[in-house]
Enzyme design. Structure first.
Site, PDB file in Angstrom:
ATOM      1  N   ARG A  91       0.685   5.428   0.742  1.00 40.90           N
ATOM      2  CA  ARG A  91      -0.232   6.461   1.429  1.00 40.90           C
ATOM      3  C   ARG A  91       0.331   7.924   1.082  1.00 40.90           C
ATOM      4  NH1 ARG A  91      -2.558   4.708   6.355  1.00 40.90           N
ATOM      5  NH2 ARG A  91      -1.801   2.633   7.000  1.00 40.90           N
TER       6      ARG A  91
ATOM      7  N   THR B 132      -8.892   2.422  12.945  1.00 43.65           N
ATOM      8  CA  THR B 132     -10.190   2.793  12.419  1.00 43.65           C
ATOM      9  C   THR B 132     -10.654   1.834  11.440  1.00 43.65           C
ATOM     10  OG1 THR B 132      -8.933   3.922  10.559  1.00 43.65           O
ATOM     11  CG2 THR B 132      -9.563   5.321  12.278  1.00 43.65           C
TER      12      THR B 132
ATOM     13  N   LYS C 251       0.899  -1.395  -0.116  1.00 39.40           N
ATOM     14  CA  LYS C 251       0.172  -0.064   0.085  1.00 39.40           C
ATOM     15  C   LYS C 251       0.840   1.333  -0.077  1.00 39.40           C
ATOM     16  CE  LYS C 251      -0.588  -0.140   5.034  1.00 39.40           C
ATOM     17  NZ  LYS C 251      -1.517  -0.243   5.978  1.00 39.40           N
TER      18      LYS C 251
END
Length: 340
Positions: A206, A235, A204
């Site tokens: 960011r 989250t 990933k």
């Protein structure tokens, strides 16, 4: 090194249920009742924390059970003030049992003019009179070096491997362990090795903290029952996106095993509405009612592991022995009876 006094437990307000569970497990292991030391940990009207211990602790080997989870600052101050109270009450030794070490994600300067808060917290803990720390799955292993006192860092992967072997015992050959980022490969590889499963990675990128710009699966997950492994679920945004990507890439099922269920904001709702079949977390942070009510979230106990680790520290024996399945399996035999 022989133990010269009794181990005594004291708890703050962060996760009293875990502390009580640890006391029960220690009672079973020792064949003698172990109870939490009677104490008052409360707040004045201006939210100042006040601690009063109602038992004599002079010369005792004290263990404070207190994760520094949300509200992190309040729980951290409770830990420090309890430690100061014990030190001024002539406790022989004070060990902080911190199942979840808050501020661990601030372990380096990510950019100019930012703090290394994990180091600051380590200094505060050492200065409070705490002589040893017992924790689980630090966000970064190098945080142990921030302390000038001994640190025992337990791992959830042995517990997770026992749980996976039980719940996936009929389809272990279809299981694939997935790291949600490149930084977590070592943790995922450790679990994959324990259950003899292949490994994949979600790469990933960011653009800024908390927001993922792009994700790519490295490895063939087609027809696999994917198990995402990580240390913290905050989250749950990245976790849910990774699960969706794995499903789109051909995964048969997606599950997640996360050590610390921070579960901030609408995390529980995100998980409940996601494509994940299950999310397994530990009770290092006291689960909220919403977490306990969620149909696809399950909590595994850490009390057997922490109870034995405390007894090993008290008795001067090896804590690292608890990383081995043959040592750990008997501690969890009542949880997974007949699974092995």
């Amino acid at each position: 090194m022989a133990a010269i006094n009794e181990p005594k437990l004291i708890s703050g307000n962060a996760n009293r249920k875990l502390a009580e569970a640890v006391a029960r497990r220690m009672s079973i292991h020792r064949g003698a009742k172990v109870e939490l030391v009677s104490a008052r940990v409360e707040r004045f009207n201006d939210q100042e924390i006040f601690v009063e211990i109602h038992e004599n602790v002079r010369g005792e080997d004290m263990f404070i059970i207190q994760p520094t989870s949300n509200p992190a600052n309040d729980n951290l101050m409770e830990l420090l003030i309890i430690a100061d109270t014990l030190r001024r009450s002539s406790a022989a030794r004070i060990t902080a049992v911190i199942p979840y070490f808050g501020y661990a994600r601030q372990d380096r300067r990510s950019r100019a003019r930012t703090p290394i808060s994990a180091k600051l917290v380590a200094n505060m803990i050492a200065q409070s009179g705490i002589e040893r720390v017992l924790t689980m799955d630090l966000h970064a292993a190098q945080i142990q070096g921030f302390f000038d006192i001994p640190v025992d860092n337990l791992y959830a992967s042995p517990i997770f491997s026992l749980d996976i072997k039980h719940h996936f015992r009929d389809c272990l050959d279809e299981v694939m362990v997935v790291s949600p980022d490149v930084g977590g490969v070592a943790r995922a590889r450790e679990l994959a090795k324990r259950i003899n499963a292949p490994l994949a990675i979600v790469d990933k990128r960011r653009e800024k903290p908390g927001e993922v710009a792009d994700m790519t699966v490295i490895g063939d997950v087609s027809g696999k029952r994917c198990i995402i492994v990580d240390d913290i679920c905050d989250t749950a945004g990245t976790l849910v996106k990774a699960a969706e990507l794995l499903r789109e890439s051909g995964a048969k099922e997606v599950h997640a095993y996360i050590t610390h269920g921070v579960m901030s904001g609408s995390a529980v709702e995100r998980v409940a509405n996601s494509s994940m079949k299950s999310l397994v977390i530990t009770d290092s942070i006291q689960p909220t009612p919403q977490v306990l009510e969620a149909e696809n979230i399950r909590v595994v106990a850490t009390a057997p592991l922490f109870a034995q680790a405390i007894l090993n520290i008290w008795g001067g024996t090896s804590v690292s022995s608890l990383f081995d399945d043959p040592t750990l399996e008997p501690l969890y035999e009542t949880h997974y009876a007949g699974a092995f």
